[in-house]
Design a protein around this motif. Sequence first.
Motif, short mmCIF file in Angstrom:
data_model
loop_
_atom_site.label_atom_id
_atom_site.label_comp_id
_atom_site.label_asym_id
_atom_site.label_seq_id
_atom_site.Cartn_x
_atom_site.Cartn_y
_atom_site.Cartn_z
N LYS A 45 0.81 -1.22 0.00
CA LYS A 45 0.00 0.00 0.00
C LYS A 45 0.85 1.27 0.00
O LYS A 45 0.61 2.19 -0.79
CB LYS A 45 -0.94 0.01 1.21
CG LYS A 45 -1.78 1.28 1.27
CD LYS A 45 -2.65 1.31 2.49
CE LYS A 45 -3.46 2.60 2.55
NZ LYS A 45 -4.32 2.70 3.72
N LYS A 46 1.84 1.35 0.89
CA LYS A 46 2.59 2.59 1.02
C LYS A 46 3.27 2.98 -0.29
O LYS A 46 3.29 4.16 -0.66
CB LYS A 46 3.64 2.45 2.13
CG LYS A 46 4.37 3.76 2.44
CD LYS A 46 5.36 3.57 3.57
CE LYS A 46 6.00 4.91 3.94
NZ LYS A 46 6.64 5.58 2.82
N VAL A 47 3.77 1.96 -1.00
CA VAL A 47 4.46 2.24 -2.26
C VAL A 47 3.51 2.93 -3.23
O VAL A 47 3.81 3.99 -3.79
CB VAL A 47 4.98 0.93 -2.87
CG1 VAL A 47 5.50 1.19 -4.29
CG2 VAL A 47 6.08 0.35 -2.00
N TRP A 48 2.34 2.34 -3.41
CA TRP A 48 1.43 2.88 -4.43
C TRP A 48 0.66 4.09 -3.93
O TRP A 48 0.28 4.96 -4.72
CB TRP A 48 0.52 1.77 -4.94
CG TRP A 48 1.31 0.73 -5.65
CD1 TRP A 48 1.61 -0.53 -5.23
CD2 TRP A 48 1.96 0.88 -6.91
NE1 TRP A 48 2.41 -1.17 -6.14
CE2 TRP A 48 2.63 -0.33 -7.18
CE3 TRP A 48 2.04 1.92 -7.83
CZ2 TRP A 48 3.37 -0.53 -8.34
CZ3 TRP A 48 2.78 1.71 -8.99
CH2 TRP A 48 3.44 0.50 -9.23
N ARG A 49 0.44 4.18 -2.62
CA ARG A 49 -0.16 5.40 -2.08
C ARG A 49 0.76 6.59 -2.32
O ARG A 49 0.33 7.67 -2.74
CB ARG A 49 -0.42 5.20 -0.58
CG ARG A 49 -1.04 6.40 0.15
CD ARG A 49 -2.49 6.58 -0.19
NE ARG A 49 -2.69 7.45 -1.33
CZ ARG A 49 -3.87 7.80 -1.81
NH1 ARG A 49 -4.97 7.34 -1.23
NH2 ARG A 49 -3.99 8.60 -2.83
N PRO A 73 -2.45 6.08 -14.22
CA PRO A 73 -3.57 5.16 -13.99
C PRO A 73 -3.14 3.82 -13.41
O PRO A 73 -3.87 3.21 -12.63
CB PRO A 73 -4.19 4.99 -15.38
CG PRO A 73 -3.09 5.31 -16.33
CD PRO A 73 -2.28 6.37 -15.66
N LEU A 74 -1.95 3.34 -13.79
CA LEU A 74 -1.51 2.03 -13.31
C LEU A 74 -1.26 2.06 -11.81
O LEU A 74 -1.50 1.08 -11.11
CB LEU A 74 -0.25 1.61 -14.06
CG LEU A 74 -0.39 1.50 -15.58
CD1 LEU A 74 0.92 1.06 -16.20
CD2 LEU A 74 -1.50 0.55 -15.95
N GLY A 75 -0.79 3.19 -11.29
CA GLY A 75 -0.60 3.31 -9.85
C GLY A 75 -1.92 3.25 -9.11
O GLY A 75 -2.01 2.62 -8.05
N TRP A 76 -2.96 3.86 -9.66
CA TRP A 76 -4.27 3.81 -9.02
C TRP A 76 -4.85 2.41 -9.04
O TRP A 76 -5.52 1.98 -8.09
CB TRP A 76 -5.22 4.80 -9.71
CG TRP A 76 -4.94 6.23 -9.39
CD1 TRP A 76 -4.35 7.16 -10.20
CD2 TRP A 76 -5.20 6.90 -8.15
NE1 TRP A 76 -4.22 8.37 -9.55
CE2 TRP A 76 -4.75 8.24 -8.28
CE3 TRP A 76 -5.76 6.51 -6.93
CZ2 TRP A 76 -4.85 9.17 -7.26
CZ3 TRP A 76 -5.86 7.45 -5.91
CH2 TRP A 76 -5.42 8.75 -6.07
N VAL A 77 -4.58 1.66 -10.11
CA VAL A 77 -5.04 0.26 -10.18
C VAL A 77 -4.33 -0.58 -9.11
O VAL A 77 -4.97 -1.40 -8.43
CB VAL A 77 -4.79 -0.33 -11.58
CG1 VAL A 77 -5.06 -1.84 -11.60
CG2 VAL A 77 -5.66 0.36 -12.61
N GLU A 78 -3.03 -0.35 -8.94
CA GLU A 78 -2.30 -1.09 -7.91
C GLU A 78 -2.81 -0.76 -6.51
O GLU A 78 -2.96 -1.63 -5.66
CB GLU A 78 -0.80 -0.76 -8.00
CG GLU A 78 -0.11 -1.27 -9.25
CD GLU A 78 -0.06 -2.78 -9.32
OE1 GLU A 78 0.82 -3.38 -8.69
OE2 GLU A 78 -0.92 -3.36 -10.01
#
Length: 507
Positions: A126-130, A140-145
Motif C-alpha cells: 500500500k505505502k508504495v502505491w499510495r 492510472p496504473l498506480g491507481w489500479v495497484e
Amino acid sequence: MIPSIWTAKRRLVPRWRSLAITVEAKELSSPPKVGENRAVGTIPEHLLDKLAIWRNAPDIISAGELVETALVEAKEGEAANAARFLLSARSTATQPLKRLAGLALKRAGFDHEVPAALAILPTVEKKVWRDRTRLYPHNPLGWVELALFEVTSGRRDAALRSMLIALQLAPNDRHVLRCASRLFLHLDDPDRAYDLIAKNDATPLDPWLIAAELSIAGLAERKPRYFEQGRRMVEQAQFYPRQITELSGAMATLELEAGRKKKARDFFRQSTLDPTGNALAQAEWASPAFGIEIVPPQSLITATEADEATAFHLLRAKKFGEVSDACQRWSDAEPYSIRPFEIGSATAAMIGDYQRALGFADKGLLVRPNAALLLNNRAFALAHIGRLKEAEQCLRGIGRSDERVWLIKQANMGLIEMRRGNHALGIANYHEAIDGFDKEQNPQLAEVAKLFLAREASLARLPQARELVAASREGLKKLNLTAHEHVLIEAETALEETAGQLVDASS
C-alpha cells in the motif's frame, strides 16, 4: 453437507494481480499479428512523452513512469537506461519499483544486469502505491495497484474510488478495463462490469477484451456481443496462441454450455497451446464434461500461475489431501477472490481436516463476510469438531435468496441436529433438503444430501442406516460423484463397527 465443486460454474473472467505479475504473464503488450510487419521505429506518442520527461528531469518518478509505460507497450528497450537508473546504487527506488525495472531489462534482453534477488512477488504494498499516486496522480496504473491493495484489505469503497480515477485517466487501457471489470464483479455488480467492457471502443479489436466480454456476459445475464468476431480471430489464425488463449477458453465454455462438445473441445485445445493460468484452470475445470484429458500434463508444470488448475486436477485425480496446499498458493496469488477459500474449505472438510477447513472459511469470510457457501462450509466444519452452537449461529446468516445454498443450509442443520442426538429432527432437515433438490431438478445435490444423511444415520446407529447406505452406493455409481466416495466409505465403516448396535431413530 458439502456440495461437489463441479456443480459451481466457472467463468473465464479476467484475473487481477499486481502489475509486475500481469506483465510477466504477457497480458498487456500487443505484439504484431501473425505475418504482420510493424515499422521498427514506431513508438506510441504517450511513450515519447514519458521519454521526454525522463530526459529533461531524470528522477525516480519519471524513470518509474517510463518503465511502466514501456512494459505495457512492449517497448522495454526504450526504458533500459531508466531501468538501470532505478537499479543503480544511488537509487532510492522501492523494491516493487526495482522489480519492474528488473523485468524491463530482462525483457529488453539485458538479463545479466538484473540482480537475482529481484524476484517478482504476487504482493501489493500500500505505502508504495499510495506514495506513487500522491507524487504522480495522473498515473492510472498506480491507481489500479492501490485499488488492488485496498480490495485485498477489505476496503471495498476505497478500492472503487481508486479504480474510478484510473478509468478516468485511461478509459481505453486494457489493463485498467480488465481490472475494473473484475472489481465490479467483486462488488456484485456484473451489469456494470459487462457494460464497461462491451461498450468500450477498444474491445472489438482486442482478443483479451473480447474474452472478458464473452465471460462476463453470462454473469450479467446478457447475450454476448462479440462471439462471432472472437470466432474469426481464433479460426483465421490472426494472433499468436498466447494472445487468444483466454478468448479461446471463453468461446469453448460457451460452446460447452450450448451442448456443442466437439467445438468446445477444439477451442479448449487451442486455449492450452500457450495458456495463462486462468485459461489453464478453465480447461481443467471443464475436463469432466469430456471424459478425456484436454489439458497437456506438462502444462501444470510449465505454465505460470497454475495453482487453480492444479487444484482442479488434483480433485479429478482424487488426491484430496493435496488440494488444500494448491488452494493456499492460489489464494496467495488472488487474495481478493473467495473461490480458493470455498474449494479449500470444502475439500479440507470432506477429508476430515476440519481445522484447516475452518481456517480457509474464516479467511474467505474476511474477504466477503456474507458469502453463503463459506458460511455453510464453516458450519459444516464447526459441527464436526463439536462446536454445534457456533455452527447453528453461522447458518443464521444464510437467507433464501439462493435456493440451492439455502437447501445446503437445511442439510447442515440436519447434521447439527443429528450430532445433538435429535435424530428425528435431523432426518426431517435432510429430507427437506433432498426434496428441495429434487424439485429443483438437481439430482447431484440430492444424492449428496442422501449420502450425508446415510453417513449420519450410520454413525448414530439408526435402523434405516444400512438401507440408506445401500441406496447411496447406487446413487454415487449412477451419477459418478467420485469426489464423495470417501464419505460413503466412512458410512460403510461405521456400519461395520456398529453392527448389532442399532437404535430407534425417534430416541
